[in-house]
Design an enzyme around this catalytic site. Structure first.
Site: not given
Ligand code: 8Y7
Length: 261
Positions: A205, A239
């Site tokens: 991210k 995840r």
């Protein structure tokens, strides 16, 4: 939870798995590498991504789900906010719904009730197209908690079972780097507040780029660090794109817990 993007514009794979056969092969590789769940998505949720029409999304994901449910017993989750996609994916073999809109789309609560499978309720402030334009919070922990409270109530009212609910603070969804960091430090408090399974997505991210100046292809080690940080606070599902590395890191943490307990 291994990430399987079946989109031509996905953030980190650059459409590498648009082809169904490639997507299936990548999914099976993630199973070999130790994934416990495969998360299939046909619409990119990255900031500024454009929405995809229902039929297009189904054409991307349904054949892959049908094939994978024959080839592996690993549970498959569907990354979608569209109620029709949820239902068709579950018919095709999906056993978890992963909804970045936490069932706020019209019809989604009812669809999830009918599907009767676990559902991930993720916090997002705003919409993917605009969520990263100056997000603001007075107290992000309290705002996310209030959101969880409202969504849980709505789910229970709609007849969704409490034990089917999984919470996710939604890293990067309408959050600055500082917001993400504040949430990261509060993960154990979310766990204490809700006593429900928690899922987080931190892999590759942009908070890594913002904090360390590393590009996506160089963000594996920081992604692992964040996964460990989350698991040590009680997070249940990670995840991740890089399944083998994440699995080995978390297996080591688990071995430590088992051998000292
Ligand atoms: C998350 C997610 C994405 C996340 C859940 C990316 C679909 C962006 N991130 N679902 N999806 N949580 N539940 O960078 O953090 O992978 S897409």
């Amino acid at each position: 939870m291994g990430v399987l993007n079946v989109t031509p514009d996905s953030f980190s794979e650059n459409g590498k798995y648009q082809n169904h056969d490639d997507a299936i092969a990548h999914a099976l590789r993630m199973v070999d590498e130790g994934a416990d769940i495969l998360d299939i998505g046909g619409e990119s949720s990255r900031p500024y991504a454009s929405p995809v029409l229902l039929e297009e999304e189904c054409q991307r994901v349904i054949p892959v789900i049908q094939a994978l449910s024959k080839l592996t017993s690993v549970p498959i989750s569907i990354d979608t906010y569209k109620p029709e996609v949820m239902c068709r994916a579950v018919e095709a073999g999906v056993s978890i719904i992963n909804d970045i809109k936490a069932l706020r789309e019209p019809g989604a609560l009812e669809a999830a009730r009918q599907c009767n499978v676990p559902v991930v309720l993720m916090h997002m402030k705003g919409e993917p197209q605009t969520m990263q334009n100056h997000p603001e919070y007075e107290n992000i922990f309290e705002e996310v908690n209030l959101f969880f409270k409202e969504r849980i109530e709505q789910c229970l009212q709609a007849g969704i079972k409490y034990e089917n609910l999984i919470l996710d603070p939604g890293f990067g969804f309408g959050k600055t780097m500082a917001h993400n960091f504040q949430l990261l430090k509060q993960l154990s408090n979310f766990k204490k507040t809700w006593k429900m399974p928690l899922l987080v997505g931190l892999s590759r991210k942009s908070l890594i780029k913002k904090a360390l100046g590393l590009e996506v292809h160089d963000s594996l080690y920081p992604s692992i660090a964040l996964a460990i940080y989350a698991v040590l606070q009680g997070v249940n599902i990670i995840r991740a794109h890089d399944v083998l590395a994440t699995r080995q890191a978390l297996d080591m943490i688990e071995a430590l817990e088992v051998n000292v307990a």
